[in-house]
Design a protein around this motif. Structure first.
Motif, PDB file in Angstrom:
ATOM      1  N   GLY A   1       0.809  -1.279   0.071  1.00  0.00           N
ATOM      2  CA  GLY A   1       0.014  -0.201   0.034  1.00  0.00           C
ATOM      3  C   GLY A   1       0.774   1.335  -0.011  1.00  0.00           C
ATOM      4  N   ALA A   2       1.942   1.273   0.774  1.00  0.00           N
ATOM      5  CA  ALA A   2       2.675   2.451   0.879  1.00  0.00           C
ATOM      6  C   ALA A   2       3.422   2.811  -0.545  1.00  0.00           C
ATOM      7  CB  ALA A   2       3.795   2.356   1.903  1.00  0.00           C
ATOM      8  N   MET A   3       3.930   1.727  -0.882  1.00  0.00           N
ATOM      9  CA  MET A   3       4.482   1.730  -2.472  1.00  0.00           C
ATOM     10  C   MET A   3       3.561   2.176  -3.476  1.00  0.00           C
ATOM     11  SD  MET A   3       6.809  -1.712  -2.914  1.00  0.00           S
ATOM     12  CE  MET A   3       7.779  -0.964  -4.247  1.00  0.00           C
ATOM     13  N   ASN A   4       2.292   1.694  -3.569  1.00  0.00           N
ATOM     14  CA  ASN A   4       1.208   2.586  -4.437  1.00  0.00           C
ATOM     15  C   ASN A   4       0.867   3.791  -4.264  1.00  0.00           C
ATOM     16  OD1 ASN A   4       1.023  -0.327  -5.821  1.00  0.00           O
ATOM     17  ND2 ASN A   4      -0.431  -1.072  -4.345  1.00  0.00           N
ATOM     18  N   ILE A   5       0.640   4.228  -2.961  1.00  0.00           N
ATOM     19  CA  ILE A   5       0.475   5.376  -2.626  1.00  0.00           C
ATOM     20  C   ILE A   5       1.625   6.532  -2.976  1.00  0.00           C
ATOM     21  CG2 ILE A   5      -0.110   7.053  -0.826  1.00  0.00           C
ATOM     22  CD1 ILE A   5      -2.424   5.278  -1.704  1.00  0.00           C
ATOM     23  N   LEU A   6       2.984   5.979  -2.664  1.00  0.00           N
ATOM     24  CA  LEU A   6       3.699   6.676  -3.030  1.00  0.00           C
ATOM     25  C   LEU A   6       4.126   6.857  -4.408  1.00  0.00           C
ATOM     26  CD1 LEU A   6       6.475   5.399  -0.140  1.00  0.00           C
ATOM     27  CD2 LEU A   6       5.678   7.894  -0.628  1.00  0.00           C
ATOM     28  N   GLY A   7       3.805   5.703  -5.372  1.00  0.00           N
ATOM     29  CA  GLY A   7       3.872   6.066  -6.722  1.00  0.00           C
ATOM     30  C   GLY A   7       2.830   6.916  -7.383  1.00  0.00           C
ATOM     31  N   LEU A   8       1.825   6.799  -6.510  1.00  0.00           N
ATOM     32  CA  LEU A   8       0.843   8.013  -7.123  1.00  0.00           C
ATOM     33  C   LEU A   8       1.026   9.364  -6.645  1.00  0.00           C
ATOM     34  CD1 LEU A   8      -2.243   8.734  -7.819  1.00  0.00           C
ATOM     35  CD2 LEU A   8      -3.060   8.204  -5.413  1.00  0.00           C
ATOM     36  N   ALA A   9       1.849   9.423  -5.524  1.00  0.00           N
ATOM     37  CA  ALA A   9       2.314  10.910  -4.960  1.00  0.00           C
ATOM     38  C   ALA A   9       3.391  11.164  -6.245  1.00  0.00           C
ATOM     39  CB  ALA A   9       2.659  10.743  -3.675  1.00  0.00           C
ATOM     40  N   LYS A  10       4.099  10.281  -6.621  1.00  0.00           N
ATOM     41  CA  LYS A  10       5.316  10.860  -7.545  1.00  0.00           C
ATOM     42  C   LYS A  10       4.866  11.252  -8.816  1.00  0.00           C
ATOM     43  CE  LYS A  10       9.178   8.758 -10.050  1.00  0.00           C
ATOM     44  NZ  LYS A  10       9.847   7.342 -10.546  1.00  0.00           N
ATOM     45  N   ARG A  11       3.736  10.601  -9.239  1.00  0.00           N
ATOM     46  CA  ARG A  11       3.214  11.067 -10.697  1.00  0.00           C
ATOM     47  C   ARG A  11       2.408  12.264 -10.496  1.00  0.00           C
ATOM     48  NH1 ARG A  11      -1.548  10.605 -13.035  1.00  0.00           N
ATOM     49  NH2 ARG A  11      -2.677   9.470 -11.032  1.00  0.00           N
ATOM     50  N   THR A  12       1.730  12.620  -9.367  1.00  0.00           N
ATOM     51  CA  THR A  12       0.877  13.794  -9.387  1.00  0.00           C
ATOM     52  C   THR A  12       1.502  14.760  -8.363  1.00  0.00           C
ATOM     53  OG1 THR A  12      -0.284  12.748  -7.370  1.00  0.00           O
ATOM     54  CG2 THR A  12      -1.255  12.317  -9.259  1.00  0.00           C
ATOM     55  N   ASN A  13       2.870  14.592  -8.197  1.00  0.00           N
ATOM     56  CA  ASN A  13       3.474  15.395  -7.329  1.00  0.00           C
ATOM     57  C   ASN A  13       2.454  16.087  -6.039  1.00  0.00           C
ATOM     58  OD1 ASN A  13       5.584  17.420  -6.844  1.00  0.00           O
ATOM     59  ND2 ASN A  13       4.708  19.107  -7.714  1.00  0.00           N
ATOM     60  N   SER A  14       2.064  15.325  -5.470  1.00  0.00           N
ATOM     61  CA  SER A  14       1.231  15.368  -4.201  1.00  0.00           C
ATOM     62  C   SER A  14       1.889  15.287  -3.188  1.00  0.00           C
ATOM     63  CB  SER A  14       0.123  14.421  -4.247  1.00  0.00           C
ATOM     64  OG  SER A  14      -0.783  14.341  -5.473  1.00  0.00           O
ATOM     65  N   LYS A  15       1.632  16.150  -1.947  1.00  0.00           N
ATOM     66  CA  LYS A  15       2.007  15.629  -0.666  1.00  0.00           C
ATOM     67  C   LYS A  15       1.469  14.538  -0.092  1.00  0.00           C
ATOM     68  CE  LYS A  15       1.303  20.064   1.350  1.00  0.00           C
ATOM     69  NZ  LYS A  15       1.199  21.017   2.367  1.00  0.00           N
ATOM     70  N   VAL A  16       2.178  13.725   0.733  1.00  0.00           N
ATOM     71  CA  VAL A  16       1.692  12.553   1.025  1.00  0.00           C
ATOM     72  C   VAL A  16       1.806  12.153   2.386  1.00  0.00           C
ATOM     73  CG1 VAL A  16       3.630  11.274  -0.028  1.00  0.00           C
ATOM     74  CG2 VAL A  16       1.201  10.144   0.728  1.00  0.00           C
ATOM     75  N   LEU A  17       0.973  12.061   3.280  1.00  0.00           N
ATOM     76  CA  LEU A  17       1.260  11.828   4.861  1.00  0.00           C
ATOM     77  C   LEU A  17       1.030  10.227   5.029  1.00  0.00           C
ATOM     78  CD1 LEU A  17       0.205  14.175   7.703  1.00  0.00           C
ATOM     79  CD2 LEU A  17      -0.374  11.533   7.777  1.00  0.00           C
ATOM     80  N   GLN A  18       1.846   9.699   5.757  1.00  0.00           N
ATOM     81  CA  GLN A  18       1.695   8.351   6.377  1.00  0.00           C
ATOM     82  C   GLN A  18       1.444   8.360   7.850  1.00  0.00           C
ATOM     83  OE1 GLN A  18       1.738   5.520   5.175  1.00  0.00           O
ATOM     84  NE2 GLN A  18       2.471   4.187   6.932  1.00  0.00           N
ATOM     85  N   ALA A  19       0.183   7.607   7.907  1.00  0.00           N
ATOM     86  CA  ALA A  19      -0.230   7.612   9.183  1.00  0.00           C
ATOM     87  C   ALA A  19       0.604   6.184   9.741  1.00  0.00           C
ATOM     88  CB  ALA A  19      -1.694   7.127   9.337  1.00  0.00           C
ATOM     89  N   SER A  20       1.856   6.684  10.492  1.00  0.00           N
ATOM     90  CA  SER A  20       2.561   5.644  11.394  1.00  0.00           C
ATOM     91  C   SER A  20       2.192   5.416  12.667  1.00  0.00           C
ATOM     92  CB  SER A  20       4.077   6.017  11.160  1.00  0.00           C
ATOM     93  OG  SER A  20       4.910   4.816  11.599  1.00  0.00           O
TER      94      SER A  20
END
Length: 320
Positions: A105-124
């Motif tokens: 899930g983290a890899m998929n979300i990070l891939g999306l953030a990379k493509r869209t140049n989005s800020k992304v927050l991880q709930a650790s």
């Protein structure tokens, strides 16, 4: 034209994975109340539709049923990655899927953030500290985790997710934020999630024995959900130079026996306390150092335990 009106003309598109869960649903409402659009993604493994039903009529709210362990393709400005079962009963029920959710899930979300140049927050999570040998726990502490224990699927999954976030940040300049969330409680918790606050309240309201694992001397700190969500939003709103990790939690420490007695008093229950053996790798103490959150975010919890418990008890009473 006022600034607030201008902002409403061009709202951000905010993706919240796990948006029908306990924390995610409160976060959805908070973002909508701020005037932005919300795309709520959930596979409803532990999330509940009733949490987001009141939001469905809002034209700025969209629901997507999806499992984040598979890629997703959306156009967004910000991402809160909240997707993962967070209670031991739920994440140990299917530990392999828990690992897939946290790591894939983290890899998929990070891939999306990379493509869209989005800020992304991880709930650790504070679980990355394991059964801590340092007390209280600052962000610099690297933890004491059993990688092959029953809790490892969650603890190590979240630790690996943090690694992925920083590697994507260093290698691909993804704009990341990491929040390490300590024990949080409030409305929308599951009655049967096995967490201590929900366990004690449900048992007290039903007049059942209050089951305390261990001798009751182990401690936790409890942050009310609205305070926690405020911390998440403040972290997301920081500049790109703030990556975290940042602890978010209430530093007021309480023993399990004290918590049980407080809940008995607030519910007026006559339930008796009973003590059972402590589960493997269950931490004996937890308390966050929140100096960084206070300095960087201007954040500290506002809701005290008694008032938060009263609101949570009322929620469970309405369910039962």
């Amino acid at each position: 034209m006022s600034q607030n009106f201008q902002e409403k003309l061009s709202p951000k598109r905010v993706l919240i994975t796990g948006g029908a869960g306990f924390l995610g649903s409160h976060l959805c409402r908070r973002i909508l109340d701020g005037g932005d659009e919300v795309i709520c993604v959930d596979n409803f493994s532990t999330g509940r539709r009733r949490h987001i039903t009141p939001l469905m009529d809002n034209p700025r709210f969209e629901l997507v049923r999806h499992d984040v362990s598979f890629p997703l393709y959306l156009e967004v400005d910000e991402i809160f990655n909240m997707a993962c079962p967070a209670s031991p009963i739920h994440y140990q029920n299917d530990p392999v899927q828990t690992i897939k959710t946290t790591v894939n899930g983290a890899m998929n979300i990070l891939g999306l953030a990379k493509r869209t140049n989005s800020k992304v927050l991880q709930a650790s999570t504070s679980e990355i500290y394991g059964d801590p040998l340092v007390h209280p726990q600052p962000e610099e502490y690297r933890g004491n985790v059993n990688p092959i224990g029953l809790r490892g699927c969650y603890d190590e999954g979240k630790r690996c997710a943090e690694t992925l976030f920083f590697d994507y940040h260093r290698q691909h300049q993804v704009r990341i934020k990491i929040a390490r969330i300590f024990n949080t409680y409030g409305p929308h918790m599951h009655p049967d999630d096995g967490r201590v606050v929900s366990n004690f309240i449900v048992q007290a309201l039903k007049g059942e024995e209050i089951t305390i694992y261990g001798d009751g001397g182990q401690t936790r700190c409890f942050c009310f959900v609205t305070d926690l969500v405020d911390g998440l939003c403040r972290l997301m709103d920081t500049g790109d130079d703030v990556t975290g990790p940042i602890n978010l939690g209430n530093p007021v420490e309480i023993s399990m026996t004290q918590l049980a007695e407080t809940i008995l008093e607030l519910t007026g229950s006559r339930s008796k306390l009973t003590y059972l053996s402590l589960p493997p790798d269950d931490p004996t103490q937890r308390r966050p150092v929140i100096a960084r959150a206070n300095e960087v975010l201007g954040w500290q919890p506002k809701v005290d335990l008694e008032n938060g418990l009263k609101e949570t008890i009322a929620y469970f009473d309405s369910l039962l």
